[in-house]
Design a protein around this motif. Sequence first.
Motif, PDB file in Angstrom:
ATOM      1  N   GLU B  23       0.833  -1.213   0.000  1.00  0.00           N
ATOM      2  CA  GLU B  23       0.000   0.000   0.000  1.00  0.00           C
ATOM      3  C   GLU B  23       0.864   1.260   0.000  1.00  0.00           C
ATOM      4  O   GLU B  23       0.584   2.224  -0.721  1.00  0.00           O
ATOM      5  CB  GLU B  23      -0.926   0.001   1.227  1.00  0.00           C
ATOM      6  CG  GLU B  23      -2.017  -1.054   1.163  1.00  0.00           C
ATOM      7  CD  GLU B  23      -2.791  -1.187   2.467  1.00  0.00           C
ATOM      8  OE1 GLU B  23      -3.665  -2.054   2.534  1.00  0.00           O
ATOM      9  OE2 GLU B  23      -2.503  -0.427   3.431  1.00  0.00           O
ATOM     10  N   ALA B  26       2.588   1.729  -3.342  1.00  0.00           N
ATOM     11  CA  ALA B  26       1.615   2.236  -4.326  1.00  0.00           C
ATOM     12  C   ALA B  26       1.311   3.714  -4.070  1.00  0.00           C
ATOM     13  O   ALA B  26       1.175   4.508  -5.009  1.00  0.00           O
ATOM     14  CB  ALA B  26       0.333   1.409  -4.270  1.00  0.00           C
ATOM     15  N   THR B  27       1.217   4.075  -2.809  1.00  0.00           N
ATOM     16  CA  THR B  27       0.945   5.474  -2.464  1.00  0.00           C
ATOM     17  C   THR B  27       2.112   6.358  -2.894  1.00  0.00           C
ATOM     18  O   THR B  27       1.918   7.440  -3.463  1.00  0.00           O
ATOM     19  CB  THR B  27       0.700   5.606  -0.944  1.00  0.00           C
ATOM     20  OG1 THR B  27      -0.364   4.724  -0.583  1.00  0.00           O
ATOM     21  CG2 THR B  27       0.322   7.031  -0.562  1.00  0.00           C
ATOM     22  N   PHE B  30       2.009   6.758  -6.598  1.00  0.00           N
ATOM     23  CA  PHE B  30       0.949   7.721  -6.934  1.00  0.00           C
ATOM     24  C   PHE B  30       1.446   9.148  -6.723  1.00  0.00           C
ATOM     25  O   PHE B  30       1.216  10.028  -7.552  1.00  0.00           O
ATOM     26  CB  PHE B  30      -0.274   7.425  -6.052  1.00  0.00           C
ATOM     27  CG  PHE B  30      -1.401   8.401  -6.224  1.00  0.00           C
ATOM     28  CD1 PHE B  30      -2.172   8.387  -7.374  1.00  0.00           C
ATOM     29  CD2 PHE B  30      -1.691   9.325  -5.230  1.00  0.00           C
ATOM     30  CE1 PHE B  30      -3.227   9.279  -7.538  1.00  0.00           C
ATOM     31  CE2 PHE B  30      -2.734  10.220  -5.385  1.00  0.00           C
ATOM     32  CZ  PHE B  30      -3.496  10.200  -6.537  1.00  0.00           C
ATOM     33  N   TYR B  35       0.449   5.908 -12.102  1.00  0.00           N
ATOM     34  CA  TYR B  35      -0.741   5.167 -11.690  1.00  0.00           C
ATOM     35  C   TYR B  35      -0.293   3.882 -11.012  1.00  0.00           C
ATOM     36  O   TYR B  35       0.643   3.221 -11.469  1.00  0.00           O
ATOM     37  CB  TYR B  35      -1.614   4.827 -12.890  1.00  0.00           C
ATOM     38  CG  TYR B  35      -2.488   5.977 -13.317  1.00  0.00           C
ATOM     39  CD1 TYR B  35      -3.687   6.225 -12.654  1.00  0.00           C
ATOM     40  CD2 TYR B  35      -2.121   6.825 -14.346  1.00  0.00           C
ATOM     41  CE1 TYR B  35      -4.501   7.281 -13.026  1.00  0.00           C
ATOM     42  CE2 TYR B  35      -2.923   7.887 -14.726  1.00  0.00           C
ATOM     43  CZ  TYR B  35      -4.118   8.105 -14.065  1.00  0.00           C
ATOM     44  OH  TYR B  35      -4.913   9.150 -14.432  1.00  0.00           O
ATOM     45  N   SER B  36      -0.954   3.536  -9.937  1.00  0.00           N
ATOM     46  CA  SER B  36      -0.553   2.326  -9.223  1.00  0.00           C
ATOM     47  C   SER B  36      -1.770   1.610  -8.674  1.00  0.00           C
ATOM     48  O   SER B  36      -2.865   2.166  -8.595  1.00  0.00           O
ATOM     49  CB  SER B  36       0.413   2.680  -8.093  1.00  0.00           C
ATOM     50  OG  SER B  36      -0.198   3.598  -7.205  1.00  0.00           O
ATOM     51  N   GLN B  37      -1.535   0.373  -8.284  1.00  0.00           N
ATOM     52  CA  GLN B  37      -2.580  -0.500  -7.752  1.00  0.00           C
ATOM     53  C   GLN B  37      -1.880  -1.440  -6.779  1.00  0.00           C
ATOM     54  O   GLN B  37      -0.860  -2.018  -7.131  1.00  0.00           O
ATOM     55  CB  GLN B  37      -3.180  -1.286  -8.927  1.00  0.00           C
ATOM     56  CG  GLN B  37      -4.209  -2.339  -8.584  1.00  0.00           C
ATOM     57  CD  GLN B  37      -4.340  -3.369  -9.709  1.00  0.00           C
ATOM     58  OE1 GLN B  37      -3.388  -4.055 -10.058  1.00  0.00           O
ATOM     59  NE2 GLN B  37      -5.524  -3.463 -10.292  1.00  0.00           N
ATOM     60  N   ALA B  38      -2.388  -1.555  -5.559  1.00  0.00           N
ATOM     61  CA  ALA B  38      -1.802  -2.484  -4.585  1.00  0.00           C
ATOM     62  C   ALA B  38      -2.889  -3.387  -4.050  1.00  0.00           C
ATOM     63  O   ALA B  38      -3.998  -2.924  -3.771  1.00  0.00           O
ATOM     64  CB  ALA B  38      -1.169  -1.716  -3.429  1.00  0.00           C
ATOM     65  N   LYS B  61      -4.287   4.357 -16.060  1.00  0.00           N
ATOM     66  CA  LYS B  61      -5.044   3.631 -15.041  1.00  0.00           C
ATOM     67  C   LYS B  61      -4.861   2.118 -15.195  1.00  0.00           C
ATOM     68  O   LYS B  61      -4.968   1.588 -16.299  1.00  0.00           O
ATOM     69  CB  LYS B  61      -6.522   4.005 -15.204  1.00  0.00           C
ATOM     70  CG  LYS B  61      -7.402   3.544 -14.094  1.00  0.00           C
ATOM     71  CD  LYS B  61      -8.762   4.230 -14.209  1.00  0.00           C
ATOM     72  CE  LYS B  61      -9.706   3.681 -13.168  1.00  0.00           C
ATOM     73  NZ  LYS B  61     -10.903   4.525 -13.047  1.00  0.00           N
ATOM     74  N   ARG B  63      -5.979  -1.540 -15.182  1.00  0.00           N
ATOM     75  CA  ARG B  63      -7.262  -2.234 -15.299  1.00  0.00           C
ATOM     76  C   ARG B  63      -7.158  -3.702 -14.903  1.00  0.00           C
ATOM     77  O   ARG B  63      -8.138  -4.302 -14.482  1.00  0.00           O
ATOM     78  CB  ARG B  63      -7.754  -2.173 -16.755  1.00  0.00           C
ATOM     79  CG  ARG B  63      -7.954  -0.780 -17.281  1.00  0.00           C
ATOM     80  CD  ARG B  63      -8.576  -0.793 -18.667  1.00  0.00           C
ATOM     81  NE  ARG B  63      -7.747  -1.482 -19.646  1.00  0.00           N
ATOM     82  CZ  ARG B  63      -7.831  -1.266 -20.965  1.00  0.00           C
ATOM     83  NH1 ARG B  63      -8.700  -0.382 -21.433  1.00  0.00           N
ATOM     84  NH2 ARG B  63      -7.056  -1.936 -21.791  1.00  0.00           N
ATOM     85  N   LEU B  64      -5.970  -4.253 -15.102  1.00  0.00           N
ATOM     86  CA  LEU B  64      -5.757  -5.690 -14.894  1.00  0.00           C
ATOM     87  C   LEU B  64      -5.986  -6.045 -13.423  1.00  0.00           C
ATOM     88  O   LEU B  64      -5.514  -5.342 -12.530  1.00  0.00           O
ATOM     89  CB  LEU B  64      -4.318  -6.021 -15.309  1.00  0.00           C
ATOM     90  CG  LEU B  64      -3.909  -7.476 -15.408  1.00  0.00           C
ATOM     91  CD1 LEU B  64      -4.754  -8.220 -16.429  1.00  0.00           C
ATOM     92  CD2 LEU B  64      -2.426  -7.562 -15.774  1.00  0.00           C
TER      93      LEU B  64
END
Lengths: 386, 183
Positions: B23, B26-27, B30, B35-38, B61, B63-64
């Motif tokens: 997290e 990812a933050t 960002f 763009y990030s995703q955790a 963004k 999407r996966l």
Amino acid sequence: MLQIMEGSHAVAEAVKLSRPQVVSAYPITPQTHIVERLAEIVADGELDADYICVESEFSALSSCLGASAAGSRVYSATTSQGLAFMAEVVFNVAGMRLPIVMTIANRSLGAPLSIWNDQQDSLFLRDSGWMQLYAEDAQEAMDLHFIAYKAAENHEVLLPAFVCFDGFILTHTFEPVDIPKQEEIDAYLPAFNPYQRLDAKDPISFGMYATPDYYQEFRYEINAAMTRAKKVLREAGAEFGEMFGRDYSGLVEEYRLDDADTAIVAMGSVCGTIKDAVDEMRDDGKKVGLLKLRSFRPFPYEDVRTALAGVSNVAVLEKNINIGSRMLGAVGLEVKDAVYKNGTPVYSYVGGLGGRDIRRKDVKMITEWAETGRNDCFFGLREEVL
Amino acid sequence: MGIFLRELRIHGRGGQGSVTAAELIATAAFKSKIYSQAFPAFGVERRGAPVQAFVRFDDKKVRLRSQIYEPDYIIVQDSTLIGDVNVFGGMKKGGIAIINTEKEIEGVPDGVKLVKIDATSIALEILGLPIENTTLMGAFAAATGEIEIHALEESLRERFPGSLGDKNVAAAKKAYEIVKGGL
């Protein structure tokens, strides 16, 4: 402003901005972070709501029912076994025409016990009279709450709504979301104006019993309202798009479908994975696209028929199993009905149950299956059961 | 698929803060305008059991939604996992493996760069506790360049206010400098 946060917390922010006056919920994985965060928001005085702590989901939705009948905007959230436990009240809320919005953090149903994602829980209440909207990502999950309240409370509709977003896959994922400002949401979503409400000075009854002379008419009215909900949802989505720049005027979303031979149909977070898979298949020269269903109830069959008019094959990726039906999935049945007159073959491919990971290669595989006319079946199944 | 997309898999044990690390990375990404995703490997977590957490980075963004099978980067918080868990599984050529250890590591695939850091000792020295997730974030920033150190500092201070934030930032920065110096 774009911020990064957990999907559950994004939904809690959306609920706060919607200004419900009563919140009642019982914690259950993977919905827990939503209601924990809301409890903090209410305790910190950021939201002026009564947060009713209860001993079960049955009581949670029962207290929501009473509060909504008394004229309050009401919120709840649950999933899976919690939703199953609520089921009796779920039908009653719709029957009493109470526009409650409830988040469903989609999870499979036992037994065997599984805390992981599929969409069996909301889909088993398909005929309850609640609208069912499905979100692809945290942003859409947020935005659909505002749209759900707006459509549910419209006097042409007056039906409750599930906002469904996939448990863990969206609830527990950190990603960027754009949080609207309170004054913007206040302008979009004014205070609840009940059509009728419980009032000690002017007593009425909700949910009284109906004899065979009247019951059928109530069911007719609920179905008529759900049919009207299509137009109301489209208008609410379009107005949201005008104000916030994110357009939800469609009950379906087309992705690279224009010249597609094969269409994949799906709901929820897997649509993101499918879009990436579609891009890769397009790079390889394959004419394939995605039709994403944003609304399952009401089912937008006209939109589905139009969107799929030019395709030769339809693969429905199902995160549910329609046990005992010839068609394996609940979504496929509806899609098949929508395109029946076109004669297009529609196949249900069931997978991702109980949290089984769905990868781009799975999407490519079911696309090939549809192209070669493979009948309804599971994908990603362990071979020892075959 | 974006050419830019890069993926991180974190291997740790329940209680080591793998999900928090994902997290916070990812933050920080960002805040570094990426763009990030955790997300965690959604399990029933028990203290000491092997766990995984994932981060994706992209210029658009993400999407996966599937788990990460072919990572560009791995972070291994506890080197005793190696062997029991196939931590290097699917690693891309040119990938970077950041491992909390001072020992020799076997089984690193060809084409994968190994970055060793004794994060537990750094955490013990600065935090007084063997909680090395924030230290490893500093090593990740230095080894990969995916996140900027000031963005990591900001993310850590948001999550850990006051002196706890100071200590975590100090630990991350120390690892950052060590790895930078060794590159």
